[in-house]
Design a protein around this motif. Structure first.
Motif, PDB file in Angstrom:
ATOM      1  N   ASP A 188      10.269  -8.131  -0.872  1.00  0.00           N
ATOM      2  CA  ASP A 188      10.551  -7.688  -2.235  1.00  0.00           C
ATOM      3  C   ASP A 188       9.659  -6.510  -2.617  1.00  0.00           C
ATOM      4  OD1 ASP A 188      11.880  -7.693  -4.670  1.00  0.00           O
ATOM      5  OD2 ASP A 188      10.467  -9.053  -5.613  1.00  0.00           O
ATOM      6  N   THR A 189       9.601  -5.532  -1.724  1.00  0.00           N
ATOM      7  CA  THR A 189       8.841  -4.308  -1.956  1.00  0.00           C
ATOM      8  C   THR A 189       9.792  -3.123  -1.993  1.00  0.00           C
ATOM      9  OG1 THR A 189       8.400  -4.279   0.433  1.00  0.00           O
ATOM     10  CG2 THR A 189       6.652  -5.116  -0.998  1.00  0.00           C
ATOM     11  N   ALA A 190       9.234  -1.944  -2.294  1.00  0.00           N
ATOM     12  CA  ALA A 190      10.056  -0.736  -2.402  1.00  0.00           C
ATOM     13  C   ALA A 190       9.390   0.422  -1.673  1.00  0.00           C
ATOM     14  CB  ALA A 190      10.292  -0.385  -3.873  1.00  0.00           C
ATOM     15  N   ALA A 191       8.816   0.149  -0.501  1.00  0.00           N
ATOM     16  CA  ALA A 191       8.183   1.205   0.288  1.00  0.00           C
ATOM     17  C   ALA A 191       9.245   2.157   0.824  1.00  0.00           C
ATOM     18  CB  ALA A 191       7.388   0.597   1.437  1.00  0.00           C
ATOM     19  N   SER A 198      12.407  -2.289  10.637  1.00  0.00           N
ATOM     20  CA  SER A 198      12.688  -1.187   9.719  1.00  0.00           C
ATOM     21  C   SER A 198      12.112  -1.493   8.345  1.00  0.00           C
ATOM     22  CB  SER A 198      14.201  -0.961   9.600  1.00  0.00           C
ATOM     23  OG  SER A 198      14.799  -2.007   8.857  1.00  0.00           O
ATOM     24  N   LEU A 199      11.782  -0.435   7.605  1.00  0.00           N
ATOM     25  CA  LEU A 199      11.281  -0.630   6.251  1.00  0.00           C
ATOM     26  C   LEU A 199      12.330  -1.300   5.378  1.00  0.00           C
ATOM     27  CD1 LEU A 199       9.169   2.520   5.296  1.00  0.00           C
ATOM     28  CD2 LEU A 199       8.429   0.316   6.198  1.00  0.00           C
ATOM     29  N   ASP A 200      13.589  -0.994   5.595  1.00  0.00           N
ATOM     30  CA  ASP A 200      14.637  -1.588   4.757  1.00  0.00           C
ATOM     31  C   ASP A 200      14.638  -3.109   4.875  1.00  0.00           C
ATOM     32  OD1 ASP A 200      15.462   0.834   3.776  1.00  0.00           O
ATOM     33  OD2 ASP A 200      17.157   1.052   5.164  1.00  0.00           O
ATOM     34  N   GLU A 201      14.585  -3.623   6.104  1.00  0.00           N
ATOM     35  CA  GLU A 201      14.635  -5.089   6.247  1.00  0.00           C
ATOM     36  C   GLU A 201      13.340  -5.726   5.757  1.00  0.00           C
ATOM     37  OE1 GLU A 201      14.753  -6.911  10.266  1.00  0.00           O
ATOM     38  OE2 GLU A 201      14.192  -4.922  11.024  1.00  0.00           O
ATOM     39  N   LEU A 202      12.214  -5.046   5.935  1.00  0.00           N
ATOM     40  CA  LEU A 202      10.955  -5.594   5.447  1.00  0.00           C
ATOM     41  C   LEU A 202      10.883  -5.555   3.924  1.00  0.00           C
ATOM     42  CD1 LEU A 202       8.582  -4.053   8.113  1.00  0.00           C
ATOM     43  CD2 LEU A 202       9.201  -6.456   7.895  1.00  0.00           C
ATOM     44  N   ASN A 203      11.418  -4.510   3.316  1.00  0.00           N
ATOM     45  CA  ASN A 203      11.473  -4.470   1.849  1.00  0.00           C
ATOM     46  C   ASN A 203      12.279  -5.629   1.301  1.00  0.00           C
ATOM     47  OD1 ASN A 203       9.905  -2.189   1.081  1.00  0.00           O
ATOM     48  ND2 ASN A 203      11.546  -0.807   1.693  1.00  0.00           N
ATOM     49  N   ARG A 204      13.383  -5.956   1.970  1.00  0.00           N
ATOM     50  CA  ARG A 204      14.188  -7.103   1.526  1.00  0.00           C
ATOM     51  C   ARG A 204      13.416  -8.401   1.689  1.00  0.00           C
ATOM     52  NH1 ARG A 204      18.303  -4.086   4.113  1.00  0.00           N
ATOM     53  NH2 ARG A 204      18.058  -5.306   6.038  1.00  0.00           N
ATOM     54  N   LEU A 205      12.675  -8.512   2.777  1.00  0.00           N
ATOM     55  CA  LEU A 205      11.927  -9.740   3.050  1.00  0.00           C
ATOM     56  C   LEU A 205      10.771  -9.923   2.075  1.00  0.00           C
ATOM     57  CD1 LEU A 205      11.550 -12.159   5.015  1.00  0.00           C
ATOM     58  CD2 LEU A 205      10.071 -10.668   6.383  1.00  0.00           C
ATOM     59  N   VAL A 245       0.836  -1.201   0.000  1.00  0.00           N
ATOM     60  CA  VAL A 245       0.000   0.000   0.000  1.00  0.00           C
ATOM     61  C   VAL A 245       0.872   1.253   0.000  1.00  0.00           C
ATOM     62  CG1 VAL A 245      -1.570   1.368   1.439  1.00  0.00           C
ATOM     63  CG2 VAL A 245      -2.067  -1.036   0.976  1.00  0.00           C
ATOM     64  N   CYS A 246       1.897   1.261   0.847  1.00  0.00           N
ATOM     65  CA  CYS A 246       2.815   2.404   0.857  1.00  0.00           C
ATOM     66  C   CYS A 246       3.467   2.596  -0.510  1.00  0.00           C
ATOM     67  CB  CYS A 246       3.885   2.211   1.933  1.00  0.00           C
ATOM     68  SG  CYS A 246       3.271   2.289   3.628  1.00  0.00           S
ATOM     69  N   GLU A 247       3.898   1.491  -1.111  1.00  0.00           N
ATOM     70  CA  GLU A 247       4.533   1.566  -2.424  1.00  0.00           C
ATOM     71  C   GLU A 247       3.549   2.069  -3.481  1.00  0.00           C
ATOM     72  OE1 GLU A 247       6.712  -1.440  -5.625  1.00  0.00           O
ATOM     73  OE2 GLU A 247       6.473  -2.063  -3.543  1.00  0.00           O
ATOM     74  N   ALA A 248       2.302   1.617  -3.409  1.00  0.00           N
ATOM     75  CA  ALA A 248       1.301   2.012  -4.406  1.00  0.00           C
ATOM     76  C   ALA A 248       0.988   3.500  -4.335  1.00  0.00           C
ATOM     77  CB  ALA A 248       0.025   1.200  -4.205  1.00  0.00           C
ATOM     78  N   LEU A 249       1.012   4.067  -3.114  1.00  0.00           N
ATOM     79  CA  LEU A 249       0.566   5.446  -2.928  1.00  0.00           C
ATOM     80  C   LEU A 249       1.685   6.472  -2.929  1.00  0.00           C
ATOM     81  CD1 LEU A 249      -2.084   4.886  -0.093  1.00  0.00           C
ATOM     82  CD2 LEU A 249      -2.502   5.166  -2.547  1.00  0.00           C
ATOM     83  N   GLN A 250       2.923   6.050  -2.667  1.00  0.00           N
ATOM     84  CA  GLN A 250       3.984   7.028  -2.425  1.00  0.00           C
ATOM     85  C   GLN A 250       4.332   7.876  -3.635  1.00  0.00           C
ATOM     86  OE1 GLN A 250       7.006   4.336  -1.011  1.00  0.00           O
ATOM     87  NE2 GLN A 250       7.779   3.853  -3.048  1.00  0.00           N
ATOM     88  N   SER A 251       4.042   7.394  -4.837  1.00  0.00           N
ATOM     89  CA  SER A 251       4.381   8.177  -6.030  1.00  0.00           C
ATOM     90  C   SER A 251       3.310   9.200  -6.390  1.00  0.00           C
ATOM     91  CB  SER A 251       4.596   7.240  -7.223  1.00  0.00           C
ATOM     92  OG  SER A 251       3.418   6.514  -7.504  1.00  0.00           O
ATOM     93  N   VAL A 252       2.116   9.077  -5.781  1.00  0.00           N
ATOM     94  CA  VAL A 252       1.026   9.999  -6.130  1.00  0.00           C
ATOM     95  C   VAL A 252       0.513  10.789  -4.936  1.00  0.00           C
ATOM     96  CG1 VAL A 252       0.248   8.754  -8.167  1.00  0.00           C
ATOM     97  CG2 VAL A 252      -0.616   8.071  -5.934  1.00  0.00           C
ATOM     98  N   HIS A 253       0.940  10.437  -3.726  1.00  0.00           N
ATOM     99  CA  HIS A 253       0.489  11.147  -2.533  1.00  0.00           C
ATOM    100  C   HIS A 253       1.656  11.336  -1.567  1.00  0.00           C
ATOM    101  CE1 HIS A 253      -3.691  10.821  -3.743  1.00  0.00           C
ATOM    102  NE2 HIS A 253      -3.567   9.510  -3.864  1.00  0.00           N
ATOM    103  N   GLU A 254       1.445  12.205  -0.599  1.00  0.00           N
ATOM    104  CA  GLU A 254       2.410  12.387   0.485  1.00  0.00           C
ATOM    105  C   GLU A 254       2.013  11.437   1.613  1.00  0.00           C
ATOM    106  OE1 GLU A 254       3.400  15.886   3.703  1.00  0.00           O
ATOM    107  OE2 GLU A 254       2.939  16.480   1.629  1.00  0.00           O
ATOM    108  N   VAL A 255       2.793  10.377   1.804  1.00  0.00           N
ATOM    109  CA  VAL A 255       2.389   9.261   2.660  1.00  0.00           C
ATOM    110  C   VAL A 255       3.251   9.215   3.917  1.00  0.00           C
ATOM    111  CG1 VAL A 255       2.122   6.749   2.809  1.00  0.00           C
ATOM    112  CG2 VAL A 255       1.638   7.934   0.655  1.00  0.00           C
ATOM    113  N   THR A 256       2.614   8.979   5.065  1.00  0.00           N
ATOM    114  CA  THR A 256       3.308   8.727   6.332  1.00  0.00           C
ATOM    115  C   THR A 256       2.727   7.457   6.943  1.00  0.00           C
ATOM    116  OG1 THR A 256       3.628  11.095   6.738  1.00  0.00           O
ATOM    117  CG2 THR A 256       3.884   9.616   8.622  1.00  0.00           C
TER     118      THR A 256
END
Length: 371
Positions: free
Chosen positions: A52-55, A43-50, A24-35
């Motif tokens: 395969d996302t780019a939040a 951390s987002l970094d370790e979860l992205n690796r787990l 959801v964060c990945e889907a919205l971050q390019s079109v909205h200001e997301v927090t």
């Protein structure tokens, strides 16, 4: 561009709901200001690796977040991750900041929020006594009242999504409103082998947690081997401090068997490698709300098996030769598929993430202007 808050009670369980949050964060971050608002340490970094996302969004955590997480982790394992009280705390945290945002997206089930929202329900976390989920817990009524949902009415400006028709039924029973079904994102792995080149082995993907029943998976493979089939098992589980003791039990059971292999916190590349090179996928959690692991097996071109209950029945199109009612039934079902050389038949791209991303963006765009 809108200011959008994404609410997720905890990312420390590292399961399917957490995958949805990052998508959801990945889907919205390019079109909205997301927090992202959450009570978790991951951390987002370790979860992205787990996953395969780019939040890549700012993360707001409460003061004393580490102590709060440790307190929840210290609860006995039989209480699980205590999602309802975490969500009560998260709602109170977000209430202080809600006026900074135009909309909110919950990826952790239903909330009473003071602004227009999209709410993705994996299964109702409050008012569970009104559903068929079994034991709702003695404090269900208390948490529901503290969450502002004791009257069983969701905000009128909440757009509801559910991960399966089974979950949508539960939401409608609890709140009198039926969500739109939006299957979670599951992409096919990049390089699946032809069936004849795959290993005769079972892969189980999921958290090393009691509700996922990895010890049951071991017993099922034990039973299939006792019928004369040279089958091995890969348990690919994300580990969490919430279930540290149970994880040790699984590790001990795996170490006692040469044909059981345990991959803790495997990177996405390793998970894809196993899915691409093995024939069978197994899920053992009863009444799985959707069954992302089951969808992963289908997307990888595997023959998948799961309990005959919950949303995973939809993933497997209700096929009796892929669903089981007990451990003995699972042994017989898997053995029969091996003996018949059963092949995969379900479409692999049914749950692709681009479909999910588009649906989330459309749902946010359709929200009314904030009050």
């Amino acid at each position: 561009m809108a200011r959008v808050a994404v609410l997720h009670n905890t990312l420390d369980g590292r399961g399917g709901a957490d995958t949805v949050c990052l998508h959801v964060c990945e889907a919205l971050q390019s079109v909205h200001e997301v927090t992202l608002f959450t009570l978790s340490r991951s951390s987002l970094d370790e979860l992205n690796r787990l996953f395969d996302t780019a939040a890549d969004v700012p993360v707001h955590r409460p003061p004393g977040n580490v102590l709060v997480c440790r307190a929840f982790d210290a609860l006995p394992e039989r209480f699980g991750p205590a999602l309802a009280p975490r969500s009560v705390l998260l709602r109170r945290l977000f209430a202080r900041h809600a006026d900074r945002f135009d909309a909110a997206v919950s990826t952790a089930n239903e909330f009473a929020l003071p602004l227009p929202s999209v709410q993705y329900v994996h299964y109702p976390q409050f008012n569970r006594r009104a559903t068929s989920a079994g034991d709702a817990g003695r404090l269900d009524s208390l948490w529901s009242r503290l969450a502002g949902l004791g009257h069983r009415r969701l905000p009128a400006d909440a757009h509801l999504l559910a991960n399966s028709e089974w979950t949508a039924d539960a939401v409608e029973t609890a709140y009198g409103r039926r969500p739109t079904v939006c299957f979670p994102p599951v992409d096919p792995p990049p390089d699946p082998r032809p069936w004849d080149d795959r290993e005769s082995g079972v892969v189980v993907v999921g958290r090393l947690a009691p509700d996922k029943r990895p010890l049951r998976a071991i017993r099922i493979v034990d039973g299939v081997r006792a019928r004369g089939h040279d089958l091995h098992l890969h348990l690919v589980g994300s580990s969490s401090p919430i279930y540290a003791d149970y994880g040790r039990r699984v590790a001990t059971a795996a170490a006692d068997r040469s044909y059981v292999h345990l991959d803790r916190d495997a990177p996405r590349e390793r998970i894809d490698e196993l899915l691409e090179t093995h024939r069978y996928g197994l899920n053992c959690k009863p009444e799985e709300h959707f069954g992302m692991a089951v969808a992963e097996y289908v997307a990888a071109g595997m023959v998948a098996f799961a309990p005959d209950a919950g949303g995973q029945r939809e993933v497997l199109d209700g096929r009796p030769d892929r669903l089981f009612a007990s451990t003995d039934d699972a042994v017989a079902t898997v053995a029969a598929a091996i003996e018949a050389d059963a092949r995969p038949t379900l479409p692999r791209d049914r749950y692709a993430s681009d479909r999910f991303h588009a649906a989330v963006r459309d749902a946010v765009a359709a929200l009314p202007a904030p009050r």
